[in-house]
Write an enzyme that holds these catalytic residues in place. Structure first.
Site, PDB file in Angstrom:
ATOM      1  N   ASP B 196     -15.980  -5.827 -17.192  1.00 34.77           N
ATOM      2  CA  ASP B 196     -15.615  -7.174 -17.587  1.00 34.77           C
ATOM      3  C   ASP B 196     -15.147  -7.978 -16.395  1.00 34.77           C
ATOM      4  O   ASP B 196     -15.542  -9.127 -16.182  1.00 34.77           O
ATOM      5  CB  ASP B 196     -14.499  -7.065 -18.634  1.00 34.77           C
ATOM      6  CG  ASP B 196     -14.299  -8.365 -19.365  1.00 34.77           C
ATOM      7  OD1 ASP B 196     -15.224  -9.181 -19.354  1.00 34.77           O
ATOM      8  OD2 ASP B 196     -13.234  -8.545 -19.949  1.00 34.77           O
ATOM      9  N   ASP B 380     -13.383  -8.668 -27.041  1.00 32.10           N
ATOM     10  CA  ASP B 380     -11.967  -8.430 -26.757  1.00 32.10           C
ATOM     11  C   ASP B 380     -11.253  -7.953 -28.004  1.00 32.10           C
ATOM     12  O   ASP B 380     -10.469  -7.006 -27.963  1.00 32.10           O
ATOM     13  CB  ASP B 380     -11.334  -9.704 -26.228  1.00 32.10           C
ATOM     14  CG  ASP B 380     -12.058 -10.194 -25.004  1.00 32.10           C
ATOM     15  OD1 ASP B 380     -12.453  -9.347 -24.201  1.00 32.10           O
ATOM     16  OD2 ASP B 380     -12.255 -11.405 -24.876  1.00 32.10           O
TER      17      ASP B 380
END
Lengths: 251, 459
Positions: B196, B380
């Site tokens: 990420d 997330d």
């Protein structure tokens, strides 16, 4: 016992905090953030303490176990009270920022009640963290089909005792933060000192539980401390509110 | 005194809460799911082969080194897969194959809701002995999935429903991820956090390209993202806060903007056919190897004062459980105009995120045009919940610690977002803190706390 019992124990420890949260905190996002950060601070203090004491654990519960336990409690209380001072410093900076910001958007600065609410939120965070880690996290077996008694306090189930004690500590933590912040802000020595003393006495009172059957005496004494904190906090807040109201009236 | 007269405590931080509360709800539900289901039927869950453990299937008998090596290999393969698919999707987006992306995402959302949600519902029904016959269950499931697919794509669905479906998607995927073996889960989480970081921040990272592409095309980020954007309508606390000013401005907008806000938006959509809402399944590859959009993305439109004012007002009046108060009314106005406005990523420090007072000082409102919708990728949600769900398999104490760590990591990310002013990865800080706190709690804190409180010592 069952799920109902587990929920009952949890609510016994955290019910008052929950209603306080819903009634006062939850409308104001900033207070929620304060609660969260103060919970995190408390958790970190617990981890640091656990790290310090890791080498010496577990302490054998012999007849002379009260000595290491009292040292443990003493270090913990001293550490956490030191942390409270740090928390106050940070809060002081934050207050300046908030006031500056309020000026910029031409809104009123923080009221006295706002400051007290921030202190309350900080204290609630400490208290909730205490209840969560010392009581709620051990409560998992209470949801199952049995209960558990400790030898030293055979009158009540262990979960009931621990949630009752946790409730007392939640009260002490929550309101002693208000007392402490007010004491720091006013420079009031008595208020500044009373908080660590109350915390220490309350911690030491749990030592009584080491004696067989001690919880019968220890818990009422602990609740005396909690009630004392509550009354002192209430008296102090009332006094300050009256002062400000009179001052505003005179203007 | 403190509540009626607009102390700034009420306004500061409501965006943060607006993002944190759905994340908290998602995590709570995943923990409950894990907690209630794994106690009974943990054995049946073992050995699910997904894209996340293609290489190595962990078995409890293996040595730690074997587990670690296997888990690393798994994570590597999974991250490479994700990177490949993300690049592919970015490529497709670049060449405006938006129709394909749209259908593809539609399919994957349907797949997740029905074929992955279905087994979970079945397990729940079995576990709690809910008396439902199979036909009813099937019809309910199909309805649920169809509504979910519609809500993800179309603009006619109330935003509350869309947000709920985002959370539901997160829960379903996270519940499946918690079935992965332990070592693989931890290594995978760390690897994803690192990926990420690279994908959003490094030059040439796929998600960075995607965000920049979307912002230069002045479109919404084509993704399954949770939009914590404020809306008008019934507010939890501020029914009186739906004041004359706000009402006036909404009315004014709809006059200026040529009719209703939703019409406005519809025009936008037709003008940019099928691309402004593409939701290209950047975040979901097929079935088993689902993953998430790992971008936190905040956009801030500075052009339109009036809209911003409306938005400010609304945001302020939707406190903690802002999700509950979301309604459709305001959002078309805002998104319609947000397509006009350049997406300028400028933020101010988080302490200053505040909406001026409701009705009193309108000039202030117009000056402080800081309205924004914080967007949080669904990935997330998923991976936060996976972490917490994995922690729930050990003990409640680790759950609390991980929850606090993740939430504070999210808070840090939001503060950084206000400073950095561009899209940031939301996973790294939270996952790092979460993993750290998990092991600290498990190794250090638990013996301490259990040792003291089992003897009824507290402080």
């Amino acid at each position: 016992m069952t799920v109902a019992a587990g929920i009952g124990y949890a609510l016994l420890a955290l019910g008052p905090s929950l209603s306080l949260f819903v009634a006062v905190i939850s409308h104001k996002p900033f207070l929620i953030l304060t609660v969260l950060s103060s919970t995190l601070v408390w958790l970190m203090s617990l981890i640091v303490l656990a790290g310090l004491w890791r080498a010496f654990l577990p302490i054998k519960t012999t007849s002379s176990a009260w000595l290491p336990y009292s040292i443990l409690l003493l270090t913990s209380v001293v550490f956490q009270e030191g942390l409270r001072l740090l928390f106050w410093r940070v809060y002081k900076k934050l207050e300046d920022i908030l006031d500056g910001f309020a000026d910029r958007v031409s809104k009123p600065r923080l009221f006295l009640t706002d400051k007290m609410q921030i202190a309350l939120a900080g204290g609630l965070g400490h208290g909730v963290a205490h209840a969560v880690f010392f009581c709620l996290s051990l409560l998992t077996p209470a949801f199952g089909p049995a209960t558990f008694y400790v030898e030293k306090c055979s009158q009540m189930p262990f979960f009931l005792v621990s949630s009752i004690i946790a409730l007392a500590f939640v009260t002490i933590h929550t309101f002693s933060m208000v007392i402490a912040f007010n004491g720091y802000a006013e420079g009031n020595r008595v208020d500044q000192l009373i908080v660590p003393v109350v915390h220490l006495i309350a911690g030491m009172l749990t030592l009584v539980n080491l004696v067989s059957g001690g919880c019968i005496i220890g818990i009422p004494l602990l609740y005396c401390m909690a009630v004392f904190t509550l009354l002192h906090c209430g008296k102090m807040v009332w006094k300050r509110l009256m002062e400000t109201r009179n001052r505003q009236g005179n203007l | 005194m403190e509540s009626g007269d607009g102390s700034i405590l009420e306004s500061i931080g409501s965006e943060i809460i607006g993002v944190m509360s759905p994340v908290s709800i998602c995590m709570l539900l995943v923990v409950l799911l894990v907690y209630s289901l794994t106690t009974t039927s943990s054995s049946t869950y073992s050995a699910v082969r997904t894209a996340a453990n293609l290489v190595y299937l962990e078995s409890p008998a293996d040595t730690p080194t074997e587990k670690l090596e296997g888990a690393l290999l798994n994570a590597l393969v999974f991250v490479i897969l994700i990177a490949l698919v993300t690049f592919l999707l970015v490529l497709l987006y670049y060449y405006r194959c938006t129709n394909f992306l749209k259908h593809y995402t539609r399919f994957s959302a349907f797949f997740v809701l029905s074929f992955m949600g279905g087994p979970i519902f079945l397990t729940i029904i079995q576990h709690f002995n809910i008396p439902v016959d199979s036909i009813t269950c099937f019809i309910l499931l199909v309805n649920f999935s169809i509504l979910g697919v519609l809500s993800v794509f179309s603009n006619g669905v109330p935003i509350l429903i869309r947000q709920s479906y985002m959370v539901a998607l997160g829960i379903i995927v996270a519940a499946w991820f918690t079935r992965l073996p332990e070592w693989t889960t931890w290594v995978l989480l760390v690897a994803l956090a690192l990926y990420d970081l690279v994908a959003v921040l490094a030059p040439g990272g796929p998600l960075k390209i995607l965000v920049e592409l979307a912002s230069t095309r002045e479109e919404d980020l084509p993704a399954l993202v949770y939009e914590a954007r404020p809306t008008t309508g019934t507010n939890v606390s501020g029914s009186q806060g739906r004041s004359s000013l706000a009402g006036l401005l909404v009315a004014g907008m709809s006059q200026n903007g040529g009719g209703d806000g939703s019409n406005d938006r519809g025009v936008e959509l037709q003008a940019v056919p099928s691309s402004s809402r593409t939701n290209n399944g950047n975040y979901w590859n097929e079935g088993a190897s689902k993953r998430g959009h790992l971008v936190i993305h905040m956009d801030n439109e500075e052009e339109e004062e009036e809209v911003e004012v409306v938005r400010d007002d609304q945001e302020e009046t939707s406190p903690l459980m802002a999700r509950n108060s979301r309604e459709r009314l305001g959002s078309p106005v805002m998104s319609g105009t947000s397509n006009n406005g350049n997406r300028q990523m400028n933020e101010i420090p988080i302490v200053e995120i505040t909406r001026p007072d409701r009705e009193r000082d309108g000039d202030e409102m117009i000056e402080a045009m800081n309205g924004r919708g914080i967007k949080l990728g669904l990935g997330d949600f998923v991976f936060y919940s996976v972490l917490v769900g994995r922690a729930a398999m050990y003990d409640l104490m680790t759950v609390y610690a991980c929850y606090l760590a993740i939430i504070s990591g999210l808070g840090c990310t939001l503060i950084l977002l206000a400073v950095c002013r561009h899209a940031l990865p939301a996973l790294p800080i939270s996952i790092a803190l979460g993993v750290m706190f998990y092991f600290l709690t498990r190794l250090l804190m638990e013996p301490f706390v259990v040792g003291t409180s089992a003897n009824l010592m507290m402080f």
